[in-house]
Design an enzyme around this catalytic site. Structure first.
Site, PDB file in Angstrom:
ATOM      1  N   GLY A 106       0.837  -1.188   0.000  1.00  0.00           N
ATOM      2  CA  GLY A 106       0.000   0.000   0.000  1.00  0.00           C
ATOM      3  C   GLY A 106       0.873   1.238   0.000  1.00  0.00           C
ATOM      4  O   GLY A 106       2.033   1.182   0.427  1.00  0.00           O
ATOM      5  N   CYS A 127       5.736  -0.195   7.378  1.00  0.00           N
ATOM      6  CA  CYS A 127       5.428   0.962   6.535  1.00  0.00           C
ATOM      7  C   CYS A 127       6.674   1.315   5.730  1.00  0.00           C
ATOM      8  O   CYS A 127       7.774   1.334   6.281  1.00  0.00           O
ATOM      9  CB  CYS A 127       5.036   2.133   7.440  1.00  0.00           C
ATOM     10  N   LEU A 128       6.471   1.594   4.451  1.00  0.00           N
ATOM     11  CA  LEU A 128       7.624   1.938   3.604  1.00  0.00           C
ATOM     12  C   LEU A 128       8.312   3.211   4.087  1.00  0.00           C
ATOM     13  O   LEU A 128       9.482   3.428   3.790  1.00  0.00           O
ATOM     14  CB  LEU A 128       7.187   2.088   2.138  1.00  0.00           C
ATOM     15  N   HIS A 164      -4.625   1.705   7.538  1.00  0.00           N
ATOM     16  CA  HIS A 164      -3.245   2.196   7.597  1.00  0.00           C
ATOM     17  C   HIS A 164      -3.032   3.334   6.586  1.00  0.00           C
ATOM     18  O   HIS A 164      -2.480   4.386   6.931  1.00  0.00           O
ATOM     19  CB  HIS A 164      -2.295   1.021   7.314  1.00  0.00           C
ATOM     20  N   GLU A 165      -3.482   3.123   5.345  1.00  0.00           N
ATOM     21  CA  GLU A 165      -3.243   4.130   4.294  1.00  0.00           C
ATOM     22  C   GLU A 165      -4.066   5.400   4.528  1.00  0.00           C
ATOM     23  O   GLU A 165      -3.571   6.507   4.297  1.00  0.00           O
ATOM     24  CB  GLU A 165      -3.536   3.559   2.906  1.00  0.00           C
ATOM     25  N   HIS A 169      -2.455   7.725   6.890  1.00  0.00           N
ATOM     26  CA  HIS A 169      -1.397   8.559   6.290  1.00  0.00           C
ATOM     27  C   HIS A 169      -1.955   9.900   5.789  1.00  0.00           C
ATOM     28  O   HIS A 169      -1.257  10.909   5.814  1.00  0.00           O
ATOM     29  CB  HIS A 169      -0.765   7.840   5.088  1.00  0.00           C
ATOM     30  N   GLN A 199       3.370   9.912   1.152  1.00  0.00           N
ATOM     31  CA  GLN A 199       4.619   9.147   1.207  1.00  0.00           C
ATOM     32  C   GLN A 199       5.524   9.416   0.003  1.00  0.00           C
ATOM     33  O   GLN A 199       6.708   9.086   0.036  1.00  0.00           O
ATOM     34  CB  GLN A 199       4.341   7.645   1.289  1.00  0.00           C
TER      35      GLN A 199
HETATM   36 CO    CO Z   1       2.556   3.298   5.701  1.00  0.00          CO
END
Ligand code: CO
Length: 185
Positions: A46, A97-98, A139-140, A143, A51
């Protein structure tokens, strides 16, 4: 399509509220295409626009193909996503998370959610998600409000660091180590 740079924790853009998208134009389509490519390249399951440094309410999700899960292996693009319903039942699961490389943690999330939003052309879309897909949406969407999963982890005991270890056969694999074990004695 192009791979964009992923912002990591410490950068302001990850902590800001993203703006609602009003123009469903070429620029948005380029962003969505690039986000999917960046997510797959990372690889991740995701990605939210902040991000990649874009403060707009745009997310992409793609769970790895799993024949037991009909919602896996499909690319979801959501513009202006909102959770309009969440199950009372919550489940704890491991997230990463990236934007927070090599850290994982256990987070409580609603087991199921209903998400409403728009597609890349501005057409309304709605989706019922369960389990990992529901977790990914929560989660997304966090963000887009400047919230990271570590904010929802109950304590340091629930955080782990991923380290690469070499086993007896000389093969490399990743292991999750308690943060306590990294504190120098
Ligand atoms: Co994340």
């Amino acid at each position: 399509m192009a791979i964009r740079e992923i912002k990591t924790i410490g950068e302001d853009v990850l902590r800001k509220e993203a703006r609602k998208v009003k123009q469903f134009d070429k620029k948005l389509h380029q962003l969505l295409n690039d986000m999917a490519e960046t997510m797959r390249d990372a690889p991740g399951i995701g990605l939210a626009a902040p991000q990649v440094g874009v403060l707009e309410r745009v997310i992409v999700i793609e769970l790895p193909e799993d024949e037991k899960d009909p919602q896996s292996g499909k690319l979801f693009e959501f513009v202006n996503p909102e959770i309009i319903r969440r199950s009372a039942e919550e489940v704890e699961g491991e997230e990463g998370c990236l934007s927070i490389p090599n850290i994982v943690g256990d987070v409580w999330r609603a087991e199921a959610v209903v998400v409403k939003g728009q597609d890349r052309y501005g057409k309304p879309q709605r989706l019922e998600a369960r389990e990992w897909l529901a977790r990914a949406f929560q989660h997304e969407i966090d963000h887009l409000n400047g919230v990271l999963f570590i904010d929802r982890v109950e304590g340091v005991d629930k955080l782990r660091r991923l380290v690469k270890v070499v086993d007896e056969k000389g093969e490399e694999h990743w292991e999750a180590i308690s943060l306590h074990k990294l504190v120098p004695a």
